[in-house]
Enzyme design. Structure first.
Site, mmCIF file in Angstrom:
data_model
loop_
_atom_site.group_PDB
_atom_site.id
_atom_site.type_symbol
_atom_site.label_atom_id
_atom_site.label_comp_id
_atom_site.label_asym_id
_atom_site.label_seq_id
_atom_site.Cartn_x
_atom_site.Cartn_y
_atom_site.Cartn_z
ATOM 1 N N THR A 135 0.818 -1.212 0.000
ATOM 2 C CA THR A 135 0.000 0.000 0.000
ATOM 3 C C THR A 135 0.855 1.267 0.000
ATOM 4 O OG1 THR A 135 -1.541 1.255 1.378
ATOM 5 C CG2 THR A 135 -0.098 -0.227 2.532
ATOM 6 N N ASP A 136 0.263 2.359 -0.455
ATOM 7 C CA ASP A 136 0.967 3.656 -0.403
ATOM 8 C C ASP A 136 1.064 4.186 1.033
ATOM 9 O OD1 ASP A 136 -1.716 4.354 -0.023
ATOM 10 O OD2 ASP A 136 -1.771 5.847 -1.634
ATOM 11 N N GLU A 137 0.270 3.598 1.952
ATOM 12 C CA GLU A 137 0.254 4.136 3.324
ATOM 13 C C GLU A 137 1.592 3.950 4.040
ATOM 14 O OE1 GLU A 137 -3.192 3.480 5.687
ATOM 15 O OE2 GLU A 137 -4.539 3.654 3.981
ATOM 16 N N TYR A 183 -1.901 -0.419 10.993
ATOM 17 C CA TYR A 183 -2.036 -1.089 9.686
ATOM 18 C C TYR A 183 -0.824 -0.775 8.809
ATOM 19 C CZ TYR A 183 -3.325 -1.569 4.762
ATOM 20 O OH TYR A 183 -3.308 -1.877 3.409
ATOM 21 N N LYS A 185 2.166 -3.252 7.332
ATOM 22 C CA LYS A 185 2.446 -3.436 5.898
ATOM 23 C C LYS A 185 3.901 -3.026 5.594
ATOM 24 C CE LYS A 185 -0.001 -4.543 2.974
ATOM 25 N NZ LYS A 185 -0.401 -5.874 2.426
HETATM 26 P P1 NAD Z 1 -9.790 -7.204 2.171
HETATM 27 O O1 NAD Z 1 -9.799 -6.918 3.625
HETATM 28 O O2 NAD Z 1 -10.997 -6.911 1.355
HETATM 29 O O3 NAD Z 1 -9.437 -8.745 1.936
HETATM 30 C C1 NAD Z 1 -8.429 -9.404 2.653
HETATM 31 C C2 NAD Z 1 -8.594 -10.904 2.413
HETATM 32 O O4 NAD Z 1 -7.558 -11.576 3.148
HETATM 33 C C3 NAD Z 1 -9.924 -11.463 2.917
HETATM 34 O O5 NAD Z 1 -10.491 -12.332 1.954
HETATM 35 C C4 NAD Z 1 -9.555 -12.231 4.179
HETATM 36 O O6 NAD Z 1 -10.394 -13.337 4.450
HETATM 37 C C5 NAD Z 1 -8.132 -12.665 3.849
HETATM 38 N N1 NAD Z 1 -7.324 -12.898 5.057
HETATM 39 C C6 NAD Z 1 -7.202 -12.078 6.135
HETATM 40 N N2 NAD Z 1 -6.423 -12.642 7.064
HETATM 41 C C7 NAD Z 1 -6.033 -13.843 6.554
HETATM 42 C C8 NAD Z 1 -5.204 -14.884 7.037
HETATM 43 N N3 NAD Z 1 -4.636 -14.815 8.247
HETATM 44 N N4 NAD Z 1 -4.992 -15.952 6.258
HETATM 45 C C9 NAD Z 1 -5.575 -16.050 5.031
HETATM 46 N N5 NAD Z 1 -6.387 -15.097 4.538
HETATM 47 C C10 NAD Z 1 -6.609 -14.015 5.293
HETATM 48 O O7 NAD Z 1 -8.510 -6.441 1.605
HETATM 49 P P2 NAD Z 1 -8.292 -5.679 0.216
HETATM 50 O O8 NAD Z 1 -8.780 -4.296 0.354
HETATM 51 O O9 NAD Z 1 -8.779 -6.529 -0.877
HETATM 52 O O10 NAD Z 1 -6.698 -5.616 0.194
HETATM 53 C C11 NAD Z 1 -5.943 -6.691 -0.347
HETATM 54 C C12 NAD Z 1 -4.467 -6.345 -0.263
HETATM 55 O O11 NAD Z 1 -4.202 -5.150 -0.978
HETATM 56 C C13 NAD Z 1 -3.977 -6.085 1.164
HETATM 57 O O12 NAD Z 1 -2.692 -6.646 1.274
HETATM 58 C C14 NAD Z 1 -3.927 -4.567 1.271
HETATM 59 O O13 NAD Z 1 -2.947 -4.183 2.185
HETATM 60 C C15 NAD Z 1 -3.572 -4.197 -0.142
HETATM 61 N N6 NAD Z 1 -4.037 -2.866 -0.596
HETATM 62 C C16 NAD Z 1 -5.353 -2.521 -0.469
HETATM 63 C C17 NAD Z 1 -5.789 -1.286 -0.977
HETATM 64 C C18 NAD Z 1 -7.224 -0.868 -0.896
HETATM 65 O O14 NAD Z 1 -7.549 0.279 -1.257
HETATM 66 N N7 NAD Z 1 -8.154 -1.705 -0.457
HETATM 67 C C19 NAD Z 1 -4.867 -0.419 -1.590
HETATM 68 C C20 NAD Z 1 -3.522 -0.819 -1.670
HETATM 69 C C21 NAD Z 1 -3.126 -2.043 -1.189
HETATM 70 O O1 DAU Z 2 -4.169 4.010 0.452
HETATM 71 C C1 DAU Z 2 -4.380 2.638 0.358
HETATM 72 C C2 DAU Z 2 -5.228 2.177 1.528
HETATM 73 O O2 DAU Z 2 -6.539 2.648 1.289
HETATM 74 C C3 DAU Z 2 -5.231 0.662 1.708
HETATM 75 O O3 DAU Z 2 -3.923 0.232 2.013
HETATM 76 C C4 DAU Z 2 -6.186 0.252 2.840
HETATM 77 O O4 DAU Z 2 -6.248 -1.150 2.927
HETATM 78 C C5 DAU Z 2 -7.559 0.799 2.498
HETATM 79 O O5 DAU Z 2 -8.455 0.500 3.537
HETATM 80 C C6 DAU Z 2 -7.509 2.316 2.268
HETATM 81 O O6 DAU Z 2 -7.203 3.010 3.503
HETATM 82 P P1 DAU Z 2 -7.957 4.366 3.917
HETATM 83 O O7 DAU Z 2 -7.865 4.515 5.373
HETATM 84 O O8 DAU Z 2 -7.519 5.494 3.054
HETATM 85 O O9 DAU Z 2 -9.462 3.973 3.447
HETATM 86 P P2 DAU Z 2 -10.884 4.216 4.141
HETATM 87 O O10 DAU Z 2 -11.925 3.862 3.119
HETATM 88 O O11 DAU Z 2 -10.976 3.604 5.481
HETATM 89 O O12 DAU Z 2 -10.911 5.793 4.325
HETATM 90 C C7 DAU Z 2 -10.799 6.674 3.227
HETATM 91 C C8 DAU Z 2 -10.836 8.088 3.775
HETATM 92 O O13 DAU Z 2 -12.145 8.353 4.288
HETATM 93 C C9 DAU Z 2 -9.895 8.312 4.940
HETATM 94 O O14 DAU Z 2 -9.386 9.635 4.864
HETATM 95 C C10 DAU Z 2 -10.777 8.154 6.178
HETATM 96 C C11 DAU Z 2 -12.116 8.659 5.683
HETATM 97 N N1 DAU Z 2 -13.315 8.017 6.267
HETATM 98 C C12 DAU Z 2 -13.356 6.650 6.326
HETATM 99 C C13 DAU Z 2 -14.455 6.011 6.848
HETATM 100 C C14 DAU Z 2 -14.489 4.497 6.924
HETATM 101 C C15 DAU Z 2 -14.378 8.784 6.720
HETATM 102 O O15 DAU Z 2 -14.339 10.023 6.637
HETATM 103 N N2 DAU Z 2 -15.457 8.145 7.241
HETATM 104 C C16 DAU Z 2 -15.542 6.784 7.346
HETATM 105 O O16 DAU Z 2 -16.562 6.275 7.862
#
Ligand code: NAD
Ligand code: DAU
Length: 351
Positions: free
Chosen positions: A132-134, A157, A161
């Site tokens: 992730t970019d975080e 988190y 990562k």
């Molecule tokens: P998600 O939470 O939707 O899915 C995570 C999956 O991992 C789920 O299916 C869960 O059951 C599985 N999992 C969790 N713990 C596990 C374990 N111990 N063993 C096996 N499986 C397990 O997550 P996502 O948003 O799809 O993110 C997927 C990946 O991409 C993550 O590594 C996250 O850090 C990365 N990522 C997410 C975003 C985003 O915006 N969502 C952006 C950049 C990177």
């Molecule tokens: O940048 C990549 C990341 O993006 C991934 O690595 C993470 O897995 C993914 O969850 C996401 O993280 P964020 O914290 O940016 O996403 P989230 O949707 O939780 O929040 C987006 C923005 O909105 C953030 O600034 C927090 C804000 N927010 C979030 C929620 C859930 C609100 O204002 N209200 C809310 O209820």
């Protein structure tokens, strides 16, 4: 010989799009989807590929080292695409240890298994770590994250990562494990669990419930269509250089409050409500602890070296996303029943 591809976390949001892409695009690959089916994992995300002859689901936990070693002993995987993680920042604030276990220990278990079973046969193999970019921390008003930006994670988190990224690089540098890492910005699209901003807001608007906006809604995120992320993963897996990192982003920065207003406008139209009625649900709530102000990705390397660019404009993608949720209300109803209710209460009703 069919190549065996292990995709971890394939029942989650991004993972399900990656599984679907690989099953459909590569009939000569056999895809194994390893997922523990936590609250975020859902096999309903994959109903369209469940019966495919080049696909298997394996239920298992990446924190179980013995199980992971056995799986690698059974199958000579060519590629590992590792997405399994605890992914929600707010949950990491209330329960950091789950993030250490899955994101750090789980990743190291996979690295150990690859190192052990691929030993002396690294040629053609690849361990792809999805990050992730975080990990780069927070930006001020200007600037962008590049691949050489110093790591500066702020939440449990992002710290977990960042730690997993360091382990992946360490296994490359120490043992020569063939790895590649990508760091992506915020994804949006179908099958996104409604704990994250966009699907949570869609769900609440549909049910005429308050839309919780943290702080003043001034935080900025760089949004990318999830299918563009899956395509970037495909390109990097096949064409990326060993040991390299690639940033993936949409060049699409939005302040949360502006994004929510756009979403409200789309929802008014789709639900045939009076213009402005969804926006009345916007409610400013207590800010997230340690809330990063701004993320923005410079994806020049990926564009110039591997030719990847995002395909979809945000307004179009957001509308498609809203359509998916409105046409798949049973999916949303299933994932918001049970444990989601108590999560929501803890997270929002005492805020
Ligand atoms: P998600 O939470 O939707 O899915 C995570 C999956 O991992 C789920 O299916 C869960 O059951 C599985 N999992 C969790 N713990 C596990 C374990 N111990 N063993 C096996 N499986 C397990 O997550 P996502 O948003 O799809 O993110 C997927 C990946 O991409 C993550 O590594 C996250 O850090 C990365 N990522 C997410 C975003 C985003 O915006 N969502 C952006 C950049 C990177
Ligand atoms: O940048 C990549 C990341 O993006 C991934 O690595 C993470 O897995 C993914 O969850 C996401 O993280 P964020 O914290 O940016 O996403 P989230 O949707 O939780 O929040 C987006 C923005 O909105 C953030 O600034 C927090 C804000 N927010 C979030 C929620 C859930 C609100 O204002 N209200 C809310 O209820």
């Amino acid at each position: 010989m069919m190549k065996k591809v292990l995709i971890t976390g394939g029942a989650g949001f991004i993972g399900s799009h990656v599984v679907r892409r690989f099953v459909n695009q590569y009939p000569n690959y056999h895809v194994f989807n390893l997922d523990a089916l936590t609250y975020a994992g859902n096999l309903e995300n994959l109903t369209d590929v469940n019966g495919a002859s080049n696909y298997n689901f394996v239920k298992g936990d990446i924190t179980d080292a013995e199980f992971i070693q056995d799986l690698f002993a059974q199958h000579d995987f060519t590629y590992v695409i590792h997405l399994a993680a605890e992914s929600h920042v707010d949950r990491s604030i209330s329960n950091p240890i789950a993030f250490v276990m899955t994101n750090v220990v789980g990743t190291v278990n996979l690295l150990n298994a690859a190192k052990h079973h691929w030993v002396d046969k690294f040629e053609g193999k690849r361990f792809y770590h999805v990050s992730t970019d975080e990990v780069y921390g927070a930006l001020g008003e200007t600037g962008m994250f590049t691949e050489s930006t110093k790591y500066d994670p702020h939440s449990p988190y992002s710290a977990s990562k960042a730690s997993s990224d360091h382990f992946v690089r360490a296994y490359h540098d120490t043992y020569g494990l063939p790895v590649v890492i990508s760091n992506c910005s915020n994804n949006y699209g179908s099958h996104h669990f409604p704990e994250k901003l966009i699907p949570l807001a869609i769900h609440n608007i549909r049910n005429n419930k308050p839309i919780p906006v943290y702080g003043k809604g001034e935080n900025v995120r760089d949004w990318l269509w999830v299918e563009d992320h899956a395509r970037a993963i495909d390109v990097i897996l096949h064409k990326g250089k060993n040991g390299e990192t690639y940033n993936i982003g949409g060049h699409n920065e939005w302040k949360n409050i502006d994004l929510i207003h756009l979403l409200c406008k789309i929802m008014d139209k789709k639900l045939v409500r009076a213009e402005g009625s969804s926006a009345q649900l916007i409610t400013f709530v207590k800010d997230r602890a340690g809330h990063d102000l701004r993320y923005a990705i410079d994806a020049t390397k990926l564009k110039e070296e591997l030719g990847w660019v995002p395909s979809l404009q945000f307004e179009e993608g957001l509308e498609k996303t809203v359509d998916w949720y409105l046409n798949n209300q049973s999916w949303l109803d299933h994932v918001t029943s049970g444990a989601y209710q108590s999560y929501y209460q803890d997270q929002y009703e005492k805020r």
